[in-house]
Design a protein around this motif. Sequence first.
Motif, PDB file in Angstrom:
ATOM      1  N   CYS A  88       0.830  -1.213   0.000  1.00  7.95           N
ATOM      2  CA  CYS A  88       0.000   0.000   0.000  1.00  7.95           C
ATOM      3  C   CYS A  88       0.865   1.264   0.000  1.00  7.95           C
ATOM      4  CB  CYS A  88      -0.949   0.005   1.186  1.00  7.95           C
ATOM      5  SG  CYS A  88      -2.261  -1.232   1.088  1.00  7.95           S
ATOM      6  N   SER A  89       1.951   1.254   0.766  1.00  9.10           N
ATOM      7  CA  SER A  89       2.865   2.406   0.785  1.00  9.10           C
ATOM      8  C   SER A  89       3.496   2.612  -0.586  1.00  9.10           C
ATOM      9  CB  SER A  89       3.957   2.205   1.834  1.00  9.10           C
ATOM     10  OG  SER A  89       3.415   2.169   3.121  1.00  9.10           O
ATOM     11  N   TYR A  90       3.922   1.518  -1.206  1.00  7.38           N
ATOM     12  CA  TYR A  90       4.505   1.611  -2.537  1.00  7.38           C
ATOM     13  C   TYR A  90       3.479   2.164  -3.538  1.00  7.38           C
ATOM     14  CZ  TYR A  90       6.496   0.464  -7.022  1.00  7.38           C
ATOM     15  OH  TYR A  90       6.964   0.557  -8.309  1.00  7.38           O
ATOM     16  N   LEU A  91       2.246   1.654  -3.487  1.00  8.24           N
ATOM     17  CA  LEU A  91       1.201   2.128  -4.396  1.00  8.24           C
ATOM     18  C   LEU A  91       0.913   3.609  -4.174  1.00  8.24           C
ATOM     19  CD1 LEU A  91      -1.241  -0.907  -4.333  1.00  8.24           C
ATOM     20  CD2 LEU A  91       0.125  -0.129  -6.282  1.00  8.24           C
ATOM     21  N   ALA A  92       0.898   4.056  -2.916  1.00 10.68           N
ATOM     22  CA  ALA A  92       0.650   5.472  -2.623  1.00 10.68           C
ATOM     23  C   ALA A  92       1.743   6.350  -3.225  1.00 10.68           C
ATOM     24  CB  ALA A  92       0.549   5.691  -1.118  1.00 10.68           C
ATOM     25  N   LYS A  93       2.998   5.875  -3.210  1.00  9.55           N
ATOM     26  CA  LYS A  93       4.088   6.629  -3.838  1.00  9.55           C
ATOM     27  C   LYS A  93       3.898   6.726  -5.349  1.00  9.55           C
ATOM     28  CE  LYS A  93       7.454   5.394  -0.331  1.00  9.55           C
ATOM     29  NZ  LYS A  93       8.609   4.553  -0.014  1.00  9.55           N
ATOM     30  N   GLN A  94       3.162   5.758  -5.922  1.00 12.02           N
ATOM     31  CA  GLN A  94       2.863   5.767  -7.365  1.00 12.02           C
ATOM     32  C   GLN A  94       1.529   6.474  -7.645  1.00 12.02           C
ATOM     33  OE1 GLN A  94       5.377   4.573  -9.232  1.00 12.02           O
ATOM     34  NE2 GLN A  94       6.307   4.169  -7.247  1.00 12.02           N
ATOM     35  N   LEU A  95       0.959   7.114  -6.615  1.00 14.48           N
ATOM     36  CA  LEU A  95      -0.298   7.866  -6.688  1.00 14.48           C
ATOM     37  C   LEU A  95      -1.536   6.984  -6.851  1.00 14.48           C
ATOM     38  CD1 LEU A  95       0.880  10.942  -8.790  1.00 14.48           C
ATOM     39  CD2 LEU A  95       0.888  10.651  -6.298  1.00 14.48           C
ATOM     40  N   PHE A  96      -1.455   5.742  -6.374  1.00 15.23           N
ATOM     41  CA  PHE A  96      -2.614   4.856  -6.294  1.00 15.23           C
ATOM     42  C   PHE A  96      -2.951   4.744  -4.803  1.00 15.23           C
ATOM     43  CE2 PHE A  96      -0.643   3.540 -10.262  1.00 15.23           C
ATOM     44  CZ  PHE A  96      -1.736   3.462 -11.113  1.00 15.23           C
ATOM     45  N   PHE A  97      -3.913   5.560  -4.351  1.00 14.54           N
ATOM     46  CA  PHE A  97      -4.191   5.653  -2.924  1.00 14.54           C
ATOM     47  C   PHE A  97      -5.251   4.681  -2.439  1.00 14.54           C
ATOM     48  CE2 PHE A  97      -2.526   9.819  -4.169  1.00 14.54           C
ATOM     49  CZ  PHE A  97      -1.430   9.884  -3.328  1.00 14.54           C
ATOM     50  N   TYR A  98      -6.114   4.219  -3.334  1.00 17.99           N
ATOM     51  CA  TYR A  98      -7.214   3.341  -2.930  1.00 17.99           C
ATOM     52  C   TYR A  98      -7.217   2.078  -3.784  1.00 17.99           C
ATOM     53  CZ  TYR A  98      -8.670   7.413  -0.378  1.00 17.99           C
ATOM     54  OH  TYR A  98      -8.683   8.473   0.471  1.00 17.99           O
ATOM     55  N   LEU A  99      -7.313   0.965  -3.130  1.00 19.79           N
ATOM     56  CA  LEU A  99      -7.390  -0.328  -3.795  1.00 19.79           C
ATOM     57  C   LEU A  99      -8.326  -1.172  -2.942  1.00 19.79           C
ATOM     58  CD1 LEU A  99      -5.825  -1.810  -6.175  1.00 19.79           C
ATOM     59  CD2 LEU A  99      -4.556  -2.915  -4.361  1.00 19.79           C
ATOM     60  N   HIS A 100      -9.319  -1.788  -3.568  1.00 21.39           N
ATOM     61  CA  HIS A 100     -10.318  -2.517  -2.799  1.00 21.39           C
ATOM     62  C   HIS A 100     -10.489  -3.925  -3.365  1.00 21.39           C
ATOM     63  CE1 HIS A 100     -13.691  -3.047  -0.149  1.00 21.39           C
ATOM     64  NE2 HIS A 100     -14.461  -3.419  -1.155  1.00 21.39           N
ATOM     65  N   ASN A 101     -10.267  -4.925  -2.523  1.00 22.90           N
ATOM     66  CA  ASN A 101     -10.476  -6.332  -2.873  1.00 22.90           C
ATOM     67  C   ASN A 101      -9.694  -6.778  -4.107  1.00 22.90           C
ATOM     68  OD1 ASN A 101     -12.092  -6.818  -0.681  1.00 22.90           O
ATOM     69  ND2 ASN A 101     -14.007  -6.663  -1.798  1.00 22.90           N
ATOM     70  N   HIS A 102      -8.405  -6.665  -4.042  1.00 22.65           N
ATOM     71  CA  HIS A 102      -7.541  -7.134  -5.131  1.00 22.65           C
ATOM     72  C   HIS A 102      -6.557  -8.161  -4.581  1.00 22.65           C
ATOM     73  CE1 HIS A 102      -8.455  -4.354  -8.476  1.00 22.65           C
ATOM     74  NE2 HIS A 102      -8.904  -3.595  -7.491  1.00 22.65           N
ATOM     75  N   ARG A 103      -6.268  -9.148  -5.386  1.00 23.88           N
ATOM     76  CA  ARG A 103      -5.249 -10.143  -5.038  1.00 23.88           C
ATOM     77  C   ARG A 103      -3.895  -9.648  -5.539  1.00 23.88           C
ATOM     78  NH1 ARG A 103      -7.196 -14.003  -1.510  1.00 23.88           N
ATOM     79  NH2 ARG A 103      -9.305 -14.532  -2.130  1.00 23.88           N
ATOM     80  N   VAL A 104      -2.838 -10.180  -4.932  1.00 25.29           N
ATOM     81  CA  VAL A 104      -1.472  -9.931  -5.360  1.00 25.29           C
ATOM     82  C   VAL A 104      -0.986 -11.229  -5.997  1.00 25.29           C
ATOM     83  CG1 VAL A 104       0.849  -9.249  -4.649  1.00 25.29           C
ATOM     84  CG2 VAL A 104      -1.159  -8.321  -3.446  1.00 25.29           C
ATOM     85  N   TYR A 105      -0.420 -11.127  -7.193  1.00 28.29           N
ATOM     86  CA  TYR A 105      -0.032 -12.312  -7.961  1.00 28.29           C
ATOM     87  C   TYR A 105       1.482 -12.361  -8.163  1.00 28.29           C
ATOM     88  CZ  TYR A 105      -4.988 -12.411  -9.058  1.00 28.29           C
ATOM     89  OH  TYR A 105      -6.357 -12.452  -8.954  1.00 28.29           O
ATOM     90  N   GLY A 106       2.044 -13.572  -8.112  1.00 29.19           N
ATOM     91  CA  GLY A 106       3.461 -13.778  -8.359  1.00 29.19           C
ATOM     92  C   GLY A 106       3.715 -14.114  -9.818  1.00 29.19           C
ATOM     93  N   TYR A 107       4.761 -13.523 -10.375  1.00 36.27           N
ATOM     94  CA  TYR A 107       5.144 -13.744 -11.769  1.00 36.27           C
ATOM     95  C   TYR A 107       6.650 -13.958 -11.864  1.00 36.27           C
ATOM     96  CZ  TYR A 107       0.606 -12.233 -13.573  1.00 36.27           C
ATOM     97  OH  TYR A 107      -0.715 -12.150 -13.883  1.00 36.27           O
ATOM     98  N   TYR A 108       7.064 -14.535 -12.987  1.00 37.57           N
ATOM     99  CA  TYR A 108       8.491 -14.695 -13.271  1.00 37.57           C
ATOM    100  C   TYR A 108       8.761 -14.329 -14.726  1.00 37.57           C
ATOM    101  CZ  TYR A 108       7.218 -19.146 -15.491  1.00 37.57           C
ATOM    102  OH  TYR A 108       6.658 -20.114 -16.298  1.00 37.57           O
ATOM    103  N   GLU A 109      10.009 -13.946 -14.993  1.00 34.46           N
ATOM    104  CA  GLU A 109      10.432 -13.544 -16.333  1.00 34.46           C
ATOM    105  C   GLU A 109      11.766 -14.227 -16.626  1.00 34.46           C
ATOM    106  OE1 GLU A 109      11.211  -9.325 -18.584  1.00 34.46           O
ATOM    107  OE2 GLU A 109      12.089  -9.629 -16.597  1.00 34.46           O
ATOM    108  N   VAL A 110      11.864 -14.885 -17.773  1.00 34.88           N
ATOM    109  CA  VAL A 110      13.081 -15.611 -18.147  1.00 34.88           C
ATOM    110  C   VAL A 110      13.766 -14.903 -19.310  1.00 34.88           C
ATOM    111  CG1 VAL A 110      14.012 -17.813 -18.966  1.00 34.88           C
ATOM    112  CG2 VAL A 110      12.049 -17.793 -17.425  1.00 34.88           C
ATOM    113  N   CYS A 111      14.985 -14.476 -19.092  1.00 29.38           N
ATOM    114  CA  CYS A 111      15.845 -13.931 -20.149  1.00 29.38           C
ATOM    115  C   CYS A 111      15.183 -12.807 -20.952  1.00 29.38           C
ATOM    116  CB  CYS A 111      16.299 -15.047 -21.074  1.00 29.38           C
ATOM    117  SG  CYS A 111      17.222 -16.355 -20.232  1.00 29.38           S
ATOM    118  N   GLY A 112      14.422 -11.958 -20.295  1.00 21.81           N
ATOM    119  CA  GLY A 112      13.815 -10.818 -20.979  1.00 21.81           C
ATOM    120  C   GLY A 112      12.528 -11.129 -21.711  1.00 21.81           C
ATOM    121  N   GLY A 113      12.001 -12.337 -21.553  1.00 21.68           N
ATOM    122  CA  GLY A 113      10.745 -12.707 -22.198  1.00 21.68           C
ATOM    123  C   GLY A 113       9.557 -12.092 -21.469  1.00 21.68           C
TER     124      GLY A 113
END
Length: 146
Positions: A88-113
Amino acid sequence: MQVLLLLLSSVAIASAQTEAWCRCAAFVTYEHTEIMVYEAPEVTITACDAVAAEECKAGCVAELSVASDNGDLWHITEDGITIGQYICSYLAKQLFFYLHNHRVYGYYEVCGGAWQYADLVSQQMLCCVGGKHEHCVSDDSHSGAP
């Protein structure tokens, strides 16, 4: 001399193209935007092929799971704040102050793909109010459903 420089630059270009690397990150979907909210340390891989992609995915799942205590947004970090508050602190620094009922998802990137979903999702919904992590008091997943 020019031949030597040409040869050295060719070797540098070839080695740069074969360097293998794996990135891991957590993302939140906010309306029409994907926002990276956390980037974990890189996972070591030795190639940019399908086997390495599986190694990257497994390494990222492990890395992100340990960092968040298996996707627990209320897990308290070494800094004494919750994972959710960090986001939430990171999002506020990006000017996203409100977020309601969202999941956080994990992703990976291989060799710039392209970023690939790592089959990792937060245990709870994320709610941020004015940059502060709060408990979500309603569940939008049941709205309008019989």
